[in-house]
Each structure stands twice: as C-alpha cells, then as structure tokens.
Motif scaffolding. Structure first.
Motif, short mmCIF file in Angstrom:
data_model
loop_
_atom_site.label_atom_id
_atom_site.label_comp_id
_atom_site.label_asym_id
_atom_site.label_seq_id
_atom_site.Cartn_x
_atom_site.Cartn_y
_atom_site.Cartn_z
N SER A 1 3.92 10.00 5.02
CA SER A 1 5.40 9.45 4.25
C SER A 1 3.88 8.98 3.34
CB SER A 1 5.94 8.89 5.13
OG SER A 1 5.13 7.59 5.43
N SER A 2 4.94 7.48 2.22
CA SER A 2 3.92 6.94 1.21
C SER A 2 3.66 6.09 2.30
CB SER A 2 4.61 6.93 0.39
OG SER A 2 6.28 5.88 0.30
N GLY A 3 4.67 5.36 2.84
CA GLY A 3 3.96 4.21 3.53
C GLY A 3 3.04 4.68 5.48
N SER B 1 -5.26 13.28 -0.50
CA SER B 1 -5.76 14.06 -1.49
C SER B 1 -6.31 14.79 -1.14
CB SER B 1 -6.61 12.47 -2.13
OG SER B 1 -7.51 12.46 -1.04
N THR C 1 4.24 16.10 8.04
CA THR C 1 4.16 14.83 6.26
C THR C 1 3.56 13.60 6.79
OG1 THR C 1 6.31 14.34 6.84
CG2 THR C 1 6.32 16.34 5.76
N SER D 1 -7.66 1.58 -5.25
CA SER D 1 -7.92 3.13 -3.68
C SER D 1 -9.04 2.83 -3.47
CB SER D 1 -7.38 4.39 -4.56
OG SER D 1 -8.06 5.07 -5.06
N SER E 1 -4.83 5.34 0.68
CA SER E 1 -3.94 4.85 -0.01
C SER E 1 -4.94 4.01 -1.05
CB SER E 1 -4.56 3.36 1.37
OG SER E 1 -6.63 2.98 1.79
N THR E 2 -3.56 3.56 -2.01
CA THR E 2 -3.76 2.32 -2.94
C THR E 2 -3.02 1.31 -3.13
OG1 THR E 2 -3.15 4.89 -4.30
CG2 THR E 2 -3.03 2.59 -5.48
N TYR F 1 0.54 -1.37 0.03
CA TYR F 1 0.50 -0.24 0.48
C TYR F 1 1.23 1.00 0.27
CZ TYR F 1 -3.51 -3.09 1.54
OH TYR F 1 -4.68 -4.32 0.95
N SER F 2 0.46 2.10 -0.44
CA SER F 2 1.03 3.53 -0.55
C SER F 2 0.36 4.58 -0.28
CB SER F 2 1.83 3.84 -1.67
OG SER F 2 0.48 4.66 -2.64
N TYR F 3 -0.33 5.29 0.49
CA TYR F 3 -0.79 6.81 1.46
C TYR F 3 -0.48 8.03 0.66
CZ TYR F 3 -1.44 2.73 3.88
OH TYR F 3 -1.61 1.23 4.26
N ALA F 4 -0.93 9.05 0.47
CA ALA F 4 -0.67 10.59 0.33
C ALA F 4 -2.16 11.09 0.73
CB ALA F 4 -0.99 10.55 -1.06
#
Length: 68
Positions: free
Chosen positions: A22-24, A11, A20, A53, A46-47, A6-9
């Motif tokens: 993190s992508s984790g 949106s 921040t 996602s 999350s993707t 999974y990656s996180y951002a």
C-alpha cells in the motif's frame, strides 16, 4: 529524518503474485498459486512530504505449502 506524510512504492523487482504494497507501506495479501517458492527481491522507495526519497532492498522467501 524527513518530513511526515511518507508514501511507499515498489521501485524495482516485484512482490510475489497475490501480494501488494500500500502507499502507506503495508505489505498484504496471500501468495497465489502462481507465486513461485523461493526468493522474491524488490526495492521499496519511500518519499516524504517534501519530495525527498530513499530506497531499501528486500528479499521475501516463500516456502512450499506443507501438505498433510
């Protein structure tokens, strides 16, 4: 569900200044002087490894520092 990796951002919205995501999926940092007290709303997407996602909305509330 979903497939691992999974990656996180963020949106929409934003974390307080100085923080921040993190992508984790780890939120870190220390709110800086420009971070206003009160609620800071943001949505995390999350993707998974297959490109599927989902989103979840959050509100982080900052308090004024206690001065002694």
């Amino acid at each position: 569900g979903g497939s691992g990796g999974y990656s996180y951002a963020i949106s929409s919205g934003a974390l307080p200044d100085g923080m921040t995501l993190s992508s984790g999926g780890v939120i870190s940092g220390t709110p800086g002087a420009a971070a206003a007290p009160g609620g800071h709303s943001f949505t995390v997407r999350s993707t998974d490894s297959q490109g599927c996602s989902g989103t979840q909305s959050y509100t982080m509330t900052l308090m004024n520092a206690l001065v002694t």
